[in-house]
Scaffold this active site. Structure first.
Site, PDB file in Angstrom:
ATOM      1  N   HIS A  65      -3.795 -29.329 -12.913  1.00 59.09           N
ATOM      2  CA  HIS A  65      -3.146 -30.546 -12.412  1.00 59.09           C
ATOM      3  C   HIS A  65      -1.624 -30.429 -12.416  1.00 59.09           C
ATOM      4  O   HIS A  65      -0.923 -31.431 -12.302  1.00 59.09           O
ATOM      5  CB  HIS A  65      -3.612 -31.758 -13.236  1.00 59.09           C
ATOM      6  CG  HIS A  65      -5.072 -32.043 -13.064  1.00 59.09           C
ATOM      7  ND1 HIS A  65      -5.805 -32.809 -13.934  1.00 59.09           N
ATOM      8  CD2 HIS A  65      -5.944 -31.649 -12.102  1.00 59.09           C
ATOM      9  CE1 HIS A  65      -7.071 -32.867 -13.511  1.00 59.09           C
ATOM     10  NE2 HIS A  65      -7.173 -32.173 -12.417  1.00 59.09           N
ATOM     11  N   ASN A 122     -15.328 -33.057 -29.117  1.00 68.47           N
ATOM     12  CA  ASN A 122     -14.846 -34.392 -28.763  1.00 68.47           C
ATOM     13  C   ASN A 122     -15.330 -35.376 -29.830  1.00 68.47           C
ATOM     14  O   ASN A 122     -16.509 -35.356 -30.171  1.00 68.47           O
ATOM     15  CB  ASN A 122     -15.398 -34.809 -27.383  1.00 68.47           C
ATOM     16  CG  ASN A 122     -14.584 -35.922 -26.745  1.00 68.47           C
ATOM     17  OD1 ASN A 122     -14.350 -36.950 -27.361  1.00 68.47           O
ATOM     18  ND2 ASN A 122     -14.150 -35.711 -25.521  1.00 68.47           N
ATOM     19  N   GLY A 163     -11.634 -31.906 -25.781  1.00 69.85           N
ATOM     20  CA  GLY A 163     -10.802 -33.095 -25.572  1.00 69.85           C
ATOM     21  C   GLY A 163     -10.742 -33.603 -24.152  1.00 69.85           C
ATOM     22  O   GLY A 163      -9.690 -34.064 -23.715  1.00 69.85           O
TER      23      GLY A 163
END
Ligand code: NAD
Length: 252
Positions: free
Chosen positions: A125, A220, A194
């Protein structure tokens, strides 16, 4: 007796393994970077409750200044954050296995994996410490925060600079997706840390690895959609996970 899950995972992370790691906002939460959907406190900024609206491509053309204000707000927080033991462990595992044996794919834009020393890194990203022209793909480092005013121009397209981040409504760079999907497909181990694994197409990578025979482990503190296909689920935060796993690894 049930096998120690850290020992089991470590037994897959040995010389000759091909490890692909996917990280999301949760790995940086213990460094002080807020996630979007929990852990570290979701940001509420100028009464915007939904960060996906602020990080949407449409806003680039409606109000570029607002986009920069939002990124500057986040960069001001993140510039005080440092890589935590989980970021550092991933860089150590890369050194242990070598560049070819380890690929780190991150959805994060905070730059903390770079600071930790990871090199075979795909920032799917983008990175908020880089900018690019609004009308081209040329990008450049952007270390100062907040951004100077007026918004500087790109030397190549002459348009204003924008954050070099893949916004909601934009496609990933093909090159990044090809490299990430190939790393997941050929991996012997896929480790997911995560992330809610809801943002497409990064969310496809764990299943892609699993379908091609990889051992899939998920870290997580909250249940995620991956729990039902994972071989191992560590229901805990990234830092204690890293501290426990590192005891079983033959790190450099
Ligand atoms: P998300 O905010 O949707 O989910 C964060 C996940 O992290 C949750 O599943 C949560 O349970 C987990 N988590 C919280 N604290 C944790 C901890 N200490 N250890 C391990 N896990 C923890 O984030 P996402 O799934 O990465 O997707 C949201 C999108 O937002 C991504 O595209 C990402 O690029 C972007 N984002 C990036 C950053 C960053 O760069 N640090 C921060 C916020 C959002």
């Amino acid at each position: 007796m049930t096998e120690d899950p850290y020992r089991l995972l470590a037994s897959y992370i040995t010389q000759g393994a091909r490890v692909c790691v996917l990280t999301g906002a949760g790995i940086s939460a213990e460094s002080g970077v807020p996630t979007f959907r929990g852990g570290g406190g979701a940001p509420i900024w100028r009464n915007y409750w939904d960060p996906t609206k602020l990080s949407h491509r449409d806003l680039l053309y409606k109000d570029l200044k607002l986009v920069w204000d939002w990124f500057d707000y986040r960069r001001e927080i993140i510039k005080q954050c440092e890589p935590n033991p989980c970021h550092i462990l991933l860089a150590d595992i890369e050194r242990m296995l070598g560049f070819e044996g380890f690929t780190l794919v991150t959805q994060n834009v905070d730059g903390l994996h770079v600071l930790a020393g990871s090199q075979n890194l795909i920032e799917m990203h983008g990175n908020m410490w880089r900018a690019k022209g609004l009308r081209c793909t040329h990008h450049q480092p952007l270390t100062e925060s907040p951004l100077q005013e007026p918004i500087p121009q790109c030397a190549v397209c002459g348009g204003p600079l924008r954050p070099n981040v893949v916004l909601f409504g934009e496609n990933l760079r093909t090159r990044d997706w090809n490299a990430a999907s190939s790393a997941a497909e050929t991996a012997t181990v896929v480790l997911v840390i995560g992330t809610q694994a809801e943002v497409y197409p990064a969310s496809e990578l764990p299943a892609l690895g699993k379908a091609n025979g990889a051992f899939l482990a998920v870290v997580n503190p909250e249940p995620t959609g991956l729990s039902r296909i994972a071989d191992l689920v560590f229901e805990e935060k990234a830092v204690p996970f890293a501290q426990s796993l590192s005891k079983y690894l033959d790190l450099p």
